[in-house]
Design an enzyme around this catalytic site. Structure first.
Site, PDB file in Angstrom:
ATOM      1  N   TYR A 189      45.685  39.763  37.391  1.00 35.88           N
ATOM      2  CA  TYR A 189      45.692  40.667  38.538  1.00 35.88           C
ATOM      3  C   TYR A 189      46.217  39.971  39.800  1.00 35.88           C
ATOM      4  O   TYR A 189      46.687  40.620  40.719  1.00 35.88           O
ATOM      5  CB  TYR A 189      44.262  41.108  38.873  1.00 35.88           C
ATOM      6  CG  TYR A 189      43.612  42.134  37.975  1.00 35.88           C
ATOM      7  CD1 TYR A 189      44.294  42.750  36.925  1.00 35.88           C
ATOM      8  CD2 TYR A 189      42.284  42.505  38.203  1.00 35.88           C
ATOM      9  CE1 TYR A 189      43.653  43.702  36.125  1.00 35.88           C
ATOM     10  CE2 TYR A 189      41.648  43.452  37.420  1.00 35.88           C
ATOM     11  CZ  TYR A 189      42.333  44.043  36.382  1.00 35.88           C
ATOM     12  OH  TYR A 189      41.688  44.977  35.611  1.00 35.88           O
TER      13      TYR A 189
ATOM     14  N   CYS B 233      35.321  39.555  39.225  1.00 35.50           N
ATOM     15  CA  CYS B 233      36.701  39.179  39.528  1.00 35.50           C
ATOM     16  C   CYS B 233      36.848  39.168  41.050  1.00 35.50           C
ATOM     17  O   CYS B 233      36.602  40.194  41.702  1.00 35.50           O
ATOM     18  CB  CYS B 233      37.630  40.219  38.907  1.00 35.50           C
ATOM     19  SG  CYS B 233      39.360  40.002  39.324  1.00 35.50           S
TER      20      CYS B 233
ATOM     21  N   CYS C 123      38.172  31.986  41.900  1.00 32.64           N
ATOM     22  CA  CYS C 123      38.643  32.923  40.864  1.00 32.64           C
ATOM     23  C   CYS C 123      37.749  32.656  39.668  1.00 32.64           C
ATOM     24  O   CYS C 123      37.468  31.490  39.347  1.00 32.64           O
ATOM     25  CB  CYS C 123      40.102  32.635  40.523  1.00 32.64           C
ATOM     26  SG  CYS C 123      40.665  33.386  38.972  1.00 32.64           S
TER      27      CYS C 123
HETATM   28  N1  DGL Z   1      39.477  36.207  37.421  1.00 32.54           N
HETATM   29  C1  DGL Z   1      40.072  36.897  38.488  1.00 32.54           C
HETATM   30  C2  DGL Z   1      39.568  36.489  39.854  1.00 32.54           C
HETATM   31  O1  DGL Z   1      38.429  36.114  39.965  1.00 32.54           O
HETATM   32  C3  DGL Z   1      41.519  37.277  38.433  1.00 32.54           C
HETATM   33  C4  DGL Z   1      42.507  36.314  37.919  1.00 32.54           C
HETATM   34  C5  DGL Z   1      43.822  37.023  37.704  1.00 32.54           C
HETATM   35  O2  DGL Z   1      43.831  37.949  36.891  1.00 32.54           O
HETATM   36  O3  DGL Z   1      44.794  36.680  38.373  1.00 32.54           O
HETATM   37  O4  DGL Z   1      40.264  36.561  40.829  1.00 32.54           O
END
Ligand code: DGL
Length: 285
Positions: free
Chosen positions: A41, A72, A190
């Site tokens: 994402y 996330c 993340c």
């Molecule tokens: N695990 C996600 C976050 O905490 C997103 C990582 C991604 O899909 O770029 O931001």
């Protein structure tokens, strides 16, 4: 505390939050959706992340979850306000980079923050940074490609790319250590990044503190669940009732075998009844 909690991430990263949730809420049941078919994402448009987050929330609502954890940082930064507005009666807990816990730990007052480009660009993160900027110097680093490499490493077991990216990004941030002027605390902003703890430790040494928000999110979820006894999960649709009754259901919009492998690697004491399934979620726009 019992109850049915929905959890989602762009992929396997949210398992790091699920770990903490299961430790805090051992009697609760969890349905986790990894949107691996649409990960990462962090380098997508806000509209895309918003549409995916809504599609996933709709799926979890069909299963009558009593709380929703956005495991996330990127989806929280982009979508949490809209999701709360869409479904005001549902407790929705998000995750944000652990700047406040880092402040409590840092002696040098120089704190590194690794996160996705999208999280760092969000108004929510900028507001957090501005509110705390007088208390320490924050060195922020967008880590393009890192979540994606961590996602891919589950299938291949190849961690060379992860090590190389961690080395590149930590070098760009400057000097790490506990001497004055060095970064002594690194925020893993993340939820994928805790799964790169080993290479980061190797690069930064034992004294630099790595901080993430799993336990705080889990505590917050327990409080919200306790306040939400009115939403009993008794009306799950028949075909979904079995899933809702299972201690842990892991759904993936990508390869369920990869999610299974990641869960087996990273979730301690997996219940034997854990259900793994592929799910196709069309984006509802
Ligand atoms: N695990 C996600 C976050 O905490 C997103 C990582 C991604 O899909 O770029 O931001």
């Amino acid at each position: 505390m019992t109850g049915l909690v929905g959890v989602f991430d762009s992929g396997i990263g949210g398992l790091s939050i699920l770990q903490a949730l299961r430790a805090e809420l051992p009697q609760s049941r969890f349905i986790y959706i990894a949107d691996s078919g649409h990960a990462p994402y962090g380098e997508r448009t806000d509209a895309y992340v918003m549409a995916r987050s809504r599609a996933i929330m709709a799926e979890l609502l069909k299963r009558q979850v009593q709380a929703l954890v956005i495991a996330c940082n990127t989806a929280t930064a982009v979508a949490i306000e809209q999701l709360r507005a869409d479904c005001p009666e549902l407790p929705i807990i998000g995750v944000e980079p652990a700047l406040k816990p880092a402040l409590a730990l840092s002696q040098t007052r120089r704190i590194g923050v690794m996160a996705t480009r999208s999280t760092l660009a969000s108004a929510k993160f900028k507001a957090l940074l501005t509110a705390l900027a007088s208390q320490a110097e924050f060195v922020v680093q967008a880590c393009d490609g890192l979540a994606e490499r961590i996602e891919r490493s589950v299938g291949s077991n190849d961690t060379a790319d992860i090590k190389a990216l961690c080395a590149q990004y930590t070098q760009e941030m400057g000097s790490f250590g506990i001497k004055s002027g060095q970064i002594d605390t690194l925020v893993l902003g993340c939820t994928h990044y805790p799964f790169a703890t080993a290479p980061l430790r190797e690069l930064l040494g034992p004294q630099v503190q790595l901080v993430s928000n799993g336990p705080a999110v889990a505590r917050q979820t327990r409080l919200k669940l306790a306040q939400n006894t009115s939403l009993a999960a008794s009306h799950a649709l028949d075909d979904l009732a079995a899933e809702a009754a299972t201690p842990l259901t892991l759904l993936s919009t990508g390869e369920p075998q990869l999610l299974q492998a990641a869960a087996q690697r990273w979730l301690p004491r997996l219940p034997t009844e854990t259900v793994y399934r592929a799910t196709r979620l069309a984006t509802s726009t």
